[in-house]
Design an enzyme around this catalytic site. Structure first.
Site, PDB file in Angstrom:
ATOM      1  CD  GLU A  23       2.722   7.285  -7.342  1.00  0.00           C
ATOM      2  OE1 GLU A  23       2.363   8.337  -7.922  1.00  0.00           O
ATOM      3  OE2 GLU A  23       3.146   7.272  -6.167  1.00  0.00           O
ATOM      4  CB  CYS A  82       3.301  14.546  -5.140  1.00  0.00           C
ATOM      5  SG  CYS A  82       4.098  15.798  -6.185  1.00  0.00           S
ATOM      6  CG  HIS A 127       5.002  10.794  -7.595  1.00  0.00           C
ATOM      7  ND1 HIS A 127       3.627  10.822  -7.682  1.00  0.00           N
ATOM      8  CD2 HIS A 127       5.425  12.058  -7.834  1.00  0.00           C
ATOM      9  CE1 HIS A 127       3.234  12.053  -7.986  1.00  0.00           C
ATOM     10  NE2 HIS A 127       4.305  12.816  -8.078  1.00  0.00           N
TER      11      HIS A 127
END
Length: 221
Positions: free
Chosen positions: A187, A84, A185
């Site tokens: 994660e 990001c 993202h």
């Protein structure tokens, strides 16, 4: 038994440190938080995470002596992943406060064009431009989680790995040598995101093994 790869997650003052650290640990990495240059000793890779704004992030890196160590790391061909905002910082500059950024990849980060909503928040598909080991085991068109209003425009189209559409298409993944960037993202992207991170850890392990043996690491552009 080979040791786990050691990955430094760069702390530039506003990043989402906990979730990326947990995700990397879940896929087998030994994770350290790097708030200063000494924390980069003996690591195999650096992750520059997301969340924040370009100018304050660059100021923080500069004030804490991390700016040139990060540049030197990437220029030496060592593995680095930007997520990001971390991905956006790889380029020359950003329209976000007209910030000068790292200059590791030619191009500029610009506002999303014709976006139906800003910020672009939520799940969206990632469409492959070319195959890359970072996406091994991930079907083309898989959904990943995004939170952003800007995206880079690389000067060199050959670095682009994937695009996503929110209004007009934007670049959502790049790779050049051992430098990798993701606008989404991983994660926060469930099993698909963990697969991408596991692939990154695998690429880091291969590079670390080659470095220990003295053999040249295979470079994937």
């Amino acid at each position: 038994m080979s040791r786990a790869v050691k990955i430094a997650v760069l702390d530039y003052g506003a990043a989402n440190m906990v979730s990326i650290g947990k995700a990397l640990t879940a896929v087998g990495a030994d994770v350290v938080v790097a708030a200063e240059p000494t924390a980069l000793a003996d690591v195999d890779a650096i992750v520059v995470p997301g969340v924040g704004a370009a100018a304050p992030a660059m100021d923080h890196l500069r004030e804490h002596g991390l700016l040139e160590p990060l540049r030197n790391w990437v220029r030496a061909g060592r593995p680095c992943l930007g997520i990001c905002l971390g991905f956006q910082l790889f380029f020359d500059a950003s329209d976000e406060a007209d910030a000068e950024t790292l200059g590791l990849l030619a191009g500029r980060t610009v506002g999303l064009i014709d976006a139906p909503t800003l910020p672009h928040i939520g799940w969206n598909t990632v469409e492959a431009v070319r195959p890359h080991p970072l996406f091994d085991g991930v079907a083309d068109g898989t959904h990943f989680y995004f939170v952003h209003s800007f995206a880079p425009v690389p000067a060199d189209e050959s670095v682009v790995v994937a695009r996503t559409t929110h209004g007009r298409p934007f670049v959502s993944a790049v790779a050049q040598g051992s430098l990798y960037g993701l606008q989404f993202h991983p994660e926060k992207s469930s099993e698909a995101g963990l697969q991408v991170l596991a692939n990154f850890v695998g690429l880091v392990a291969a590079a670390a093994g080659a470095a220990r043996s003295g053999a040249p690491a295979a470079e994937v552009a």
